[in-house]
Design a protein around this motif. Structure first.
Motif: not given
Ligand SMILES: C[S@@+](CC[C@H](N)C(=O)[O-])C[C@H]1O[C@@H](n2cnc3c(N)ncnc32)[C@H](O)[C@@H]1O
Length: 420
Positions: A166, A192, A194, A224, A276, A280-281, A310
């Motif tokens: 990420i 990902t 962001t 994010l 996010l 869930e992150s 994370l």
């Protein structure tokens, strides 16, 4: 003889193009000297703008804007080369005087190199740079992203063992796109990308598409907002360590970014970007990357808190098993105005028991490229290196960036190894 004021364009009928050109020449000279270029020729005519003075600079920009409009009109009327020259010169000077803020959205290619086979060039990564009006500081690709993207592309920093990456504050996305190019084709690997401004998520999406990383799911642009996620993490006590008790400071970015305006809203061109949640992150990634994200004191705490979250111990099924520890890699410029932020970030990271600093190094872009080129000399002839046009262009561009960049690599210790 020098004029006492810039040529008055409102009474344009009597203004000869030459007196305007003289003023434009004076301005060209002032801008050249700002870039370290001095000239010997003596200019006697034209108004001398004091472009180091903010008020005079703004006045100069207004005058230039009117000059372009006025000279273009004259040029259409009498098709004279002199008016054309006035309009063109004034447009160029406007762009230079404003820098990126004057230009609209552009696409550009950034050359990166890999070390494999006999082909040096990884290729030009296409990045989409939105206008300053829409994207604020995210409108351009910063030197920190260029330096870290280069290191990752040529595997001086090897990320090939990571699968769930990420990027925080991706901006135009060069870094995330470079990671995507390295991870492409590895089973289950994705990055990902962001940011909090939807226009920048769109820029990341455009970049991912242009580089063939979107449709195959290698790059996943997503919204994010650091402070939104951090608030959730602390409210829900998701961190599992002392950080959860720390109230977040008020972020000064709130003062400068109008969150109701198009630039900062959650929507861009009718599209609402997914984001996010804290739950869930948590532990959903095994690599966090970021470039040039420490320019407010509040960023230091929030970025370290997010990296820790994370990369936390994965919930079953959220992260593919990796044999290597999760990592956090960040490059930041050492701007003399922001050393306090860098020091605060280091202190925040040092206070996290699960994060271990494994490397920290300082380099300019030029030194970094130079060291890499030297290391290549055994395999590639000097002539071959010299014939690489994109390398020559990069050397040239690097010469204009004197900043030293600090790159940190942290490892996140997993539960059994964490000294709680
Ligand atoms: C200096 S730019 C760096 C962009 C890119 N990493 C680079 O080096 O080219 C900082 C980036 O952080 C993003 N940013 C700032 N505050 C943020 C926040 N609260 N949440 C998410 N992104 C943020 C900005 O939109 C911008 O893209």
């Amino acid at each position: 003889m020098a004029l006492v004021a810039p040529p008055d364009l409102d009474r344009s009928a009597s203004v000869p193009p030459l007196s305007v050109l003289d003023t434009l020449q004076q301005l060209t000279r002032a801008l050249n000297s700002q870039r370290g270029i001095s000239s010997d020729d003596k200019l006697s005519g034209g108004y001398v703008w004091l472009i180091d003075d903010q008020a005079e600079r703004r006045w100069c920009l207004q005058w230039l804007g009117r000059t372009v409009e006025w000279a273009t009109k004259k040029w259409i009327e009498c098709e004279s080369d002199e008016w054309e020259q006035v309009a063109e010169t004034a447009s160029k000077l406007t762009a230079e005087l404003c820098g990126k803020s004057a230009s609209g959205a552009v696409q550009r290619r950034v050359a990166l190199w890999k070390h494999s086979g006999d082909l040096l060039l990884l290729g030009g990564i296409a990045v989409h740079e939105p206008s300053f009006v829409h994207a604020d500081v995210g409108c351009r690709t910063w030197g920190a992203a260029i330096l870290l993207a280069r290191r990752i592309a040529r595997q001086s920093i090897d990320i090939s063992m990571h699968r769930r990456c990420i990027e925080l504050g991706s901006g135009t996305g060069l870094l995330g796109l470079a990671v995507g190019c390295v991870l492409q084709g590895l089973v289950g690997a994705s990055v990902t990308m962001t940011d909090y401004l939807p226009v920048l998520i769109q820029a990341a999406r455009d970049g991912a598409r242009s580089n063939g990383l979107l449709d195959n799911g290698t790059a996943v642009p997503m919204r994010l907002d650091w402070f939104e996620l951090a608030r959730q993490i602390t409210e829900q006590g998701c961190t599992g360590d002392e950080q959860s008790a720390i109230a977040l400071p008020a972020a000064s970015y709130m003062d400068t970014v109008d969150r109701d305006a198009t630039a900062a809203g959650t929507e861009w061109e009718g599209r609402v970007e997914p984001t996010l949640s804290a739950e869930e992150s948590k532990g959903a990634f095994d690599l966090v990357i970021a470039a040039d994200v420490l320019y407010e004191i509040e960023h230091c705490r929030v970025i370290s808190l997010l990296a820790n979250h994370l990369l936390a111990d994965a919930k079953p099924g959220t992260r593919s098993a990796v044999s290597t520890p999760p990592r956090f890699i960040l490059t930041t410029p050492l701007r003399s105005t922001h050393l306090r932020e860098v020091a605060a970030f280091e202190a925040e990271m040092a206070a996290l028991p699960a994060m271990r600093l494994v490397s920290r190094d300082d380099s300019t872009r030029a030194d970094d490229l130079d060291a890499w080129i030297s290391s290549m000399r055994n395999e590639y002839s000097a002539a071959m290196l010299a014939s690489d046009q994109s390398l020559a262009k990069a050397i040239d561009e690097d010469a204009g960036d004197l900043l030293v960049y600090r790159t940190f690599i942290y490892e996140r210790l997993l539960a059994e190894a964490t000294p709680f």
